[in-house]
Design a protein around this motif. Sequence first.
Motif: not given
Length: 343
Positions: A333-342, A182-187, A275-281
């Motif tokens: 996405w409903q059932k879980g985080v899908p694989p990140l595309p190559a 999930l973090v990799n998707w977000a990035v 869960v994702l944690s998103l913060r701005g400095a």
Amino acid sequence: MFQITAKRSGRVALSLAACASAALALPVAAAEPTKVKVFIGAMFEIGENTGDRAGEFQHWYERYWKTSQPHAVKGALKPIYCNDDGVCGAVLGMGKVNSSSSMQAILLDPAYDFSQAYFVLSGVAGTPPSRGTIGDVSWGSWLVDYDLGHRWAPEEGKPGEPVFMPRKGYESYRVFQLNPALVNWAVKLGSGTNLQDSDSARQYRMRYPDKRAQAAPSVTVGTHMTGDTFFHGPGLSKEAQYMAKLYGADDYVITEMEAAAITLVIKRQFGTDRVLSLRGAVNFDQGNPNETTLQHLDPAPGQTAGGFAETVANIEAVGSRVVDHITANWAEWQKGVPPLPAK
């Protein structure tokens, strides 16, 4: 004839009354709970939700809930808002107890179904100048609780050694590795965002010799350190990095006050995979080499970092890419985080 009619009328009245009583006795079907796809938790708002200086919630509110009605939740600090796409959000409050108790109340409200929800825990933060800069937006790969241990004054230990020792018994809730997929998707989704900057922030960065501190804002990833204590200065920043490494986490890049506590509440009901944690400095966790820690904590007029307005806008700009992608592709996405595309 009159007596017969009256008797019939009486029987009809009694019959209608019986029907009414039976109708009242029937159970009323409860409304279906709102199925939440993404929940966005901010920690504070400066004034109103729209139309004035923006805090952590306003840009989210203006994007998703300007036409939504507030729903008060018993035990939560502020009401929750939801739109027709299943995106919900609320101001949870600052600090571990304040925010986590609000989150608990919201999760237990029967009006909402969080069983498949993703959580974006969003807010401003500090960063060490060796790892970040004003305006950065950071996704947390690990969450570490800054407390839950033993501390002592430096002069009461061996010179140069850490003044923190973890306390046994807290192993399961003092550190959380967030779902790497999930973090990799977000990035990936947030990295192409055009981040805002300000002249005041650019000038302020030049007070620090670190190349990372002087750089333009970017999207980063690393450990977010949660503590009610507004720890400050190079010594405590070094201690935070020590704790991150002690727990096997990534480099400490963000200091904040809520994420680990909120995540524990979510974990006990739904786990942490969503869960994702998103913060701005908006500040550095220490002063520059030409000022003391106390001078940095209490700056003279005109000596603050600047860039707050731009940073809270950056947080929403980066985070909304993830929120919009999840809701637009809900079947995946409903059932879980899908694989990140190559690619």
